[in-house]
Design a protein around this motif. Structure first.
Motif, PDB file in Angstrom:
ATOM      1  N   THR A  95       0.826  -1.167   0.167  1.00 46.12           N
ATOM      2  CA  THR A  95       0.098  -0.039  -0.007  1.00 46.12           C
ATOM      3  C   THR A  95       0.929   1.327  -0.035  1.00 46.12           C
ATOM      4  N   LEU A  96       1.198   1.771  -1.184  1.00 41.46           N
ATOM      5  CA  LEU A  96       1.998   2.698  -1.334  1.00 41.46           C
ATOM      6  C   LEU A  96       1.559   3.835  -2.388  1.00 41.46           C
ATOM      7  N   PRO A  97       1.830   5.301  -1.949  1.00 35.17           N
ATOM      8  CA  PRO A  97       1.364   6.214  -3.096  1.00 35.17           C
ATOM      9  C   PRO A  97       1.741   5.986  -4.397  1.00 35.17           C
ATOM     10  N   ALA A  98       1.234   6.417  -5.485  1.00 27.44           N
ATOM     11  CA  ALA A  98       1.552   6.117  -6.854  1.00 27.44           C
ATOM     12  C   ALA A  98       2.875   6.631  -7.216  1.00 27.44           C
ATOM     13  N   ASP A  99       3.201   7.735  -6.434  1.00 26.96           N
ATOM     14  CA  ASP A  99       4.673   8.486  -6.905  1.00 26.96           C
ATOM     15  C   ASP A  99       5.373   8.654  -5.641  1.00 26.96           C
ATOM     16  N   PHE A 100       6.890   7.989  -5.704  1.00 27.44           N
ATOM     17  CA  PHE A 100       7.675   8.086  -4.452  1.00 27.44           C
ATOM     18  C   PHE A 100       8.264   9.658  -4.395  1.00 27.44           C
ATOM     19  N   THR A 101       8.321  10.143  -3.316  1.00 25.67           N
ATOM     20  CA  THR A 101       8.799  11.509  -3.138  1.00 25.67           C
ATOM     21  C   THR A 101      10.343  11.191  -3.276  1.00 25.67           C
ATOM     22  N   PRO A 102      11.252  12.080  -3.300  1.00 24.46           N
ATOM     23  CA  PRO A 102      12.615  11.708  -3.470  1.00 24.46           C
ATOM     24  C   PRO A 102      13.532  11.232  -2.292  1.00 24.46           C
ATOM     25  N   ALA A 103      12.796  11.403  -1.077  1.00 23.13           N
ATOM     26  CA  ALA A 103      13.378  10.373   0.057  1.00 23.13           C
ATOM     27  C   ALA A 103      12.983   9.225  -0.101  1.00 23.13           C
ATOM     28  N   MET A 104      11.771   8.834  -0.503  1.00 24.18           N
ATOM     29  CA  MET A 104      11.423   7.274  -0.652  1.00 24.18           C
ATOM     30  C   MET A 104      12.186   6.738  -1.860  1.00 24.18           C
ATOM     31  N   THR A 105      12.308   7.475  -3.027  1.00 22.39           N
ATOM     32  CA  THR A 105      13.259   7.168  -3.999  1.00 22.39           C
ATOM     33  C   THR A 105      14.765   6.651  -3.755  1.00 22.39           C
ATOM     34  N   ARG A 106      15.050   7.779  -2.829  1.00 24.37           N
ATOM     35  CA  ARG A 106      16.745   7.361  -2.171  1.00 24.37           C
ATOM     36  C   ARG A 106      16.744   6.201  -1.454  1.00 24.37           C
ATOM     37  N   ALA A 107      15.760   6.000  -0.593  1.00 25.97           N
ATOM     38  CA  ALA A 107      15.851   4.670   0.294  1.00 25.97           C
ATOM     39  C   ALA A 107      15.855   3.514  -0.538  1.00 25.97           C
ATOM     40  N   ALA A 108      14.726   3.462  -1.360  1.00 27.16           N
ATOM     41  CA  ALA A 108      14.452   2.145  -2.302  1.00 27.16           C
ATOM     42  C   ALA A 108      15.855   2.184  -3.102  1.00 27.16           C
ATOM     43  N   GLY A 109      16.518   2.946  -3.545  1.00 27.07           N
ATOM     44  CA  GLY A 109      17.507   2.869  -4.297  1.00 27.07           C
ATOM     45  C   GLY A 109      18.806   2.397  -3.571  1.00 27.07           C
ATOM     46  N   LEU A 110      18.786   2.654  -2.288  1.00 25.58           N
ATOM     47  CA  LEU A 110      19.896   2.503  -1.490  1.00 25.58           C
ATOM     48  C   LEU A 110      19.728   0.936  -1.008  1.00 25.58           C
ATOM     49  N   PHE A 111      18.463   0.551  -0.831  1.00 24.08           N
ATOM     50  CA  PHE A 111      18.357  -0.778  -0.457  1.00 24.08           C
ATOM     51  C   PHE A 111      18.638  -1.892  -1.811  1.00 24.08           C
ATOM     52  N   ALA A 112      18.191  -1.429  -2.922  1.00 26.78           N
ATOM     53  CA  ALA A 112      18.783  -2.160  -4.116  1.00 26.78           C
ATOM     54  C   ALA A 112      20.171  -2.331  -4.604  1.00 26.78           C
TER      55      ALA A 112
END
Length: 338
Positions: free
Chosen positions: A189-206
């Protein structure tokens, strides 16, 4: 039609992989023979090994709809192994890789894996490290095992057991971002668009970004103990404390400042960002101790201090108080408990 590994011979698959593997400066004989030959001018070899198992350490398809590409898995395999060498104060020299592949694995995924592995070696700052060889096998799930060798270049290794009462506790690198990224991947259950902070966290996990330059610099700067944070700050701090026979007392104000960097993502998921800072692993930051009064190397922040361990005290404290869950085993990632 997608070409799978079942449609190629092992030799044909290797012919596609070998040209994609990074060739560093320390390999005297690379892929193609029964074994590689690596130069070891220091006369000592640091070595580490890690395994990633599908649906244990990564998913090909996550609940939020994201996929783990071959590039992502290759990058993470390189990053976590290079980080272990870094945590000894050493320089990575060579890497060997074992892949277990289901017959339905697309050949393109394997090629992307090799690309991710090589890209991480260069981008993270270990260009001298060669991918010197490895092994291929078939199985029911994807399994990636990587072993890395390293050179101390004439220095003593920095162990977990060297912390002394009075030392400073310091950290270099991200704290809690990978855990936040994991939580994003696991959420449906996530918003359609990631904020920059969310994008950064997802990227650093991957694709984690361990501070590879920091290990040798910390060693030269007199670090008394060091390890990478792969299983969570509390668990790994307790490992240094236990190995050294001391107590690591962490500063709540510094921890709170790190947690504030994750607040936006935490609000979306209904989580406490401090939990990610304290127990989240796979940022592969460097947790180190330095003598009192020593100027910390660039990139390190002071996280607390090392104190003597008293009776009935936990290995890790926050502002001098025992942290619940640390006594008898720190909180954090455990391969056999989750």
């Amino acid at each position: 039609m997608i070409l799978t590994v079942a449609q190629l011979s092992e030799s044909e698959l290797l012919e596609r992989i070998f040209p994609r593997l990074h060739a560093g400066t320390t390999t005297l004989l690379g892929p193609g023979d029964d074994a590689a030959i690596i130069a070891a001018p220091d006369a000592r070899t640091v070595i580490s090994i890690d395994t990633q198992v599908q649906d244990k350490d990564f998913r090909l398809l996550w609940p939020n709809g994201a996929t783990s590409t071959g590039f992502d898995v290759g990058w993470k395999a390189a990053a976590q192994n290079l980080s272990d060498i870094n945590a000894m104060g050493a320089i990575a020299t060579a890497m060997v890789v074992s892949l277990t592949l289901p017959s339905t694995t697309p050949v393109g995924w394997v090629e992307d894996f090799a690309d991710g592995l090589s890209a991480a070696i260069v981008a993270l700052g270990a260009p001298q490290c060669s991918v010197a060889g490895g092994d291929l096998s078939g199985g029911s799930e994807l399994v990636v095992t990587v072993a890395v060798t390293g050179s101390l270049e004439g220095r003593d290794p920095v162990l977990r057991s060297g912390a002394n009462a009075g030392d400073q506790v310091a950290v270099c690198g991200n704290m809690g971002f990978s855990a936040a990224g994991w939580a994003l991947h696991e959420s449906s259950t996530l918003p359609a668009d990631f904020t920059p902070a969310m994008t950064r966290a997802a990227g650093l996990f991957a694709r984690p970004v361990p501070p590879l330059a920091a290990g040798p610099i910390a060693a030269k700067s007199g670090a008394t103990s060091m390890m990478d944070i792969s299983d969570g700050l509390l668990r790994d701090a307790a490992r240094i404390a236990t190995a050294s026979g001391v107590r690591l007392d962490l500063d709540s104000a510094v921890l709170a400042a790190q947690a504030r960097k994750l607040e936006e993502t935490a609000v979306v998921l209904g989580k406490n960002p401090l939990d990610w800072v304290l127990t989240g692993g796979e940022d592969h930051s460097l947790l180190s101790t330095f003598p009192a009064g020593r100027t910390l190397p660039a990139g390190f922040i002071r996280l607390g201090s090392v104190v003597s361990l008293g009776a009935s005290e936990s290995a890790v404290a926050i502002d001098g108080q025992n942290f619940k869950g640390v006594v008898g085993g720190a909180l954090g990632w455990d391969h056999f408990a989750v």
